[in-house]
Motif scaffolding. Structure first.
Motif, PDB file in Angstrom:
ATOM      1  N   GLY A 101      38.180  33.219  38.835  1.00 39.77           N
ATOM      2  CA  GLY A 101      38.385  34.660  39.253  1.00 39.77           C
ATOM      3  C   GLY A 101      39.218  34.815  40.588  1.00 39.77           C
ATOM      4  N   LYS A 102      40.146  35.815  40.623  1.00 39.25           N
ATOM      5  CA  LYS A 102      40.604  36.216  41.727  1.00 39.25           C
ATOM      6  C   LYS A 102      39.922  37.325  42.487  1.00 39.25           C
ATOM      7  N   PRO A 103      40.140  37.440  43.722  1.00 38.66           N
ATOM      8  CA  PRO A 103      40.609  36.416  44.951  1.00 38.66           C
ATOM      9  C   PRO A 103      39.876  35.024  44.832  1.00 38.66           C
ATOM     10  N   PHE A 104      40.728  34.159  45.258  1.00 34.73           N
ATOM     11  CA  PHE A 104      40.076  32.628  45.284  1.00 34.73           C
ATOM     12  C   PHE A 104      40.873  32.224  46.717  1.00 34.73           C
ATOM     13  N   SER A 105      40.006  31.156  47.313  1.00 33.55           N
ATOM     14  CA  SER A 105      40.593  30.474  48.225  1.00 33.55           C
ATOM     15  C   SER A 105      41.579  29.627  47.861  1.00 33.55           C
ATOM     16  N   ALA A 106      42.318  28.863  48.867  1.00 32.12           N
ATOM     17  CA  ALA A 106      43.339  27.994  48.633  1.00 32.12           C
ATOM     18  C   ALA A 106      42.600  26.784  48.165  1.00 32.12           C
TER      19      ALA A 106
END
Length: 188
Positions: A101-106
């Protein structure tokens, strides 16, 4: 060097995804903007990881994910908005598509890519094991055909036919399958 495919229509997203994939060893991922171009590329080349950033201009992207899993050995990831991910995750994960799912972390993205790559590697091991088993079954069938030939045409008992094939294989340092093939070819 491992191959990766990014299917995404956004230039900013492409740069972000390519940069993080490069950190994992995918230094030159192929990047295409549409599902149709991705399908053509999937038919032409083998990829370890396929990342689909939804939505695509010609389709949403989940169909491409399911197609990629069905037709390739690649680990497939679908990036979509969090609310959409919750709705489609169960169906797609049952098909073998990882949904993020967006947003996601690096770090989340890199971990998902690593999981997709591990899926590809595990599938490759399973395919190799399956091929070894298929080869073994083919050899057993060949040996059984040779035994039947010896029993029906040469008057051997099953034990004698088995012993003959085993002994010839040991004496000549060949597999039972090679000996069986030679017996059957001599009969023809």
């Amino acid at each position: 060097m491992a191959n990766a495919l990014i299917v995404s229509a956004g230039n900013n997203a492409n740069e972000y995804l390519a940069r993080h994939m490069a950190e994992l060893g995918y230094t030159r991922p192929a990047i295409v903007p549409s599902g149709s171009e991705a399908r053509r590329l999937l038919d032409a080349r083998a990829f370890e990881v396929v990342v689909i950033n939804t939505p695509l201009p010609d389709e949403f992207g989940h169909e491409l994910g399911v197609d990629a899993v069905a037709k390739t050995d690649a680990g497939v990831m679908l990036l979509t908005k969090a609310d959409t991910a919750d709705q489609i995750a169960d169906r797609l994960q049952a098909c073998g598509v990882l949904v993020l799912g967006k947003p996601f972390s690096a770090p989340q993205f890199r971990q998902a890519v690593q999981m997709a790559a591990a899926t590809c590697q595990r599938l490759a091991l399973l395919r190799a094991e399956n091929q070894k088993l298929l080869d073994k079954i083919a050899q057993l069938r060949l040996v059984d055909r040779a035994k039947c030939y010896l029993i029906e045409k040469k008057g051997y008992t099953e034990t004698e036919a088995h012993r003959l094939i085993e002994k010839q294989a040991m004496d000549t340092r060949r597999s039972r399958g090679e000996v069986a093939r030679e017996l059957l070819e001599a009969e023809e």
